[in-house]
Motif scaffolding. Structure first.
Motif, short mmCIF file in Angstrom:
data_model
loop_
_atom_site.label_atom_id
_atom_site.label_comp_id
_atom_site.label_asym_id
_atom_site.label_seq_id
_atom_site.Cartn_x
_atom_site.Cartn_y
_atom_site.Cartn_z
N THR A 296 -4.40 7.57 -9.65
CA THR A 296 -5.00 6.30 -9.26
C THR A 296 -4.01 5.17 -9.51
O THR A 296 -3.00 5.36 -10.20
CB THR A 296 -6.28 6.01 -10.06
OG1 THR A 296 -5.91 5.82 -11.44
CG2 THR A 296 -7.30 7.13 -9.94
N THR A 297 -4.31 4.01 -8.96
CA THR A 297 -3.46 2.84 -9.20
C THR A 297 -3.38 2.54 -10.69
O THR A 297 -2.30 2.26 -11.22
CB THR A 297 -4.02 1.62 -8.45
OG1 THR A 297 -4.06 1.93 -7.05
CG2 THR A 297 -3.16 0.40 -8.67
N GLU B 220 0.83 -1.20 0.00
CA GLU B 220 0.00 0.00 0.00
C GLU B 220 0.87 1.26 0.00
O GLU B 220 0.61 2.21 -0.75
CB GLU B 220 -0.93 -0.01 1.21
CG GLU B 220 -1.91 1.15 1.23
CD GLU B 220 -2.87 1.06 2.40
OE1 GLU B 220 -3.27 2.14 2.88
OE2 GLU B 220 -3.19 -0.06 2.84
N LEU B 221 1.91 1.26 0.80
CA LEU B 221 2.84 2.40 0.83
C LEU B 221 3.54 2.58 -0.51
O LEU B 221 3.73 3.70 -0.98
CB LEU B 221 3.87 2.23 1.94
CG LEU B 221 3.36 2.39 3.37
CD1 LEU B 221 4.46 2.01 4.36
CD2 LEU B 221 2.87 3.81 3.61
N ALA C 194 2.06 6.73 -6.78
CA ALA C 194 0.89 7.48 -7.23
C ALA C 194 1.02 8.97 -7.01
O ALA C 194 0.23 9.74 -7.52
CB ALA C 194 -0.36 6.95 -6.55
N GLU C 195 2.01 9.41 -6.25
CA GLU C 195 2.20 10.83 -5.98
C GLU C 195 3.47 11.31 -6.68
O GLU C 195 4.57 11.07 -6.22
CB GLU C 195 2.26 11.06 -4.47
CG GLU C 195 0.97 10.70 -3.78
CD GLU C 195 1.04 10.79 -2.27
OE1 GLU C 195 2.09 11.18 -1.73
OE2 GLU C 195 0.04 10.44 -1.63
N THR D 103 -1.14 4.99 -12.35
CA THR D 103 0.25 4.71 -11.97
C THR D 103 0.79 3.52 -12.76
O THR D 103 1.92 3.57 -13.26
CB THR D 103 0.34 4.45 -10.45
OG1 THR D 103 -0.12 5.62 -9.77
CG2 THR D 103 1.76 4.14 -10.03
N THR E 150 -1.67 13.51 -7.46
CA THR E 150 -1.97 12.16 -7.00
C THR E 150 -2.69 11.42 -8.12
O THR E 150 -3.61 11.96 -8.74
CB THR E 150 -2.85 12.19 -5.74
OG1 THR E 150 -2.15 12.92 -4.73
CG2 THR E 150 -3.11 10.79 -5.23
N LYS F 248 1.13 4.13 -2.98
CA LYS F 248 0.94 5.55 -2.68
C LYS F 248 2.14 6.37 -3.13
O LYS F 248 2.00 7.45 -3.68
CB LYS F 248 0.69 5.75 -1.19
CG LYS F 248 -0.70 5.34 -0.76
CD LYS F 248 -0.89 5.57 0.72
CE LYS F 248 -2.28 5.13 1.15
NZ LYS F 248 -2.48 5.29 2.60
N ALA F 249 3.34 5.85 -2.90
CA ALA F 249 4.55 6.58 -3.29
C ALA F 249 4.61 6.75 -4.80
O ALA F 249 4.96 7.82 -5.30
CB ALA F 249 5.79 5.85 -2.77
#
Length: 98
Positions: free
Chosen positions: A37-38, A22-23, A29-30, A41, A35, A26-27
């Motif tokens: 979405t998956t 999950e981390l 995706a930003e 990304t 930001t 997120k990394a």
């Protein structure tokens, strides 16, 4: 370790793996203050990998792209330009002799 202890350990490892994934998502995706979405990304990663493969192929052939091409290709990787548009630009430049 007893079976319940082993099961608890494995369950905790699975929780840790899921948290790390999950981390990581997120990394990725930003980027650039935005930001994504998956799915966006994953598409970014696919485009980036495609460009890396292409540039490696050029290098094996002894070719080096001009700086303006690098900028246009980066626009494709960033999702600002579709591959069809990039291809059309290349065709126009080739037919114009530049």
């Amino acid at each position: 370790m007893t079976d319940p202890q082993e099961q608890a350990r494995l369950a905790r490892l699975q929780e840790i793996r899921e948290g790390m994934e999950e981390l990581r998502i997120k990394a990725l995706a930003e980027r650039g203050g935005k930001t994504f979405t998956t799915e966006e990304t994953l598409e970014f990663i696919r485009r980036h990998d495609l460009v890396d493969d292409t540039v490696a192929s050029w290098a094996l052939e002894g070719l080096e792209p001009d700086p303006s091409l690098v900028g246009r290709v980066q626009s494709y990787v960033d999702g600002d330009m579709a591959i069809e548009e990039l291809t059309e630009q290349a065709k126009r430049r080739a037919s114009a002799g530049s």
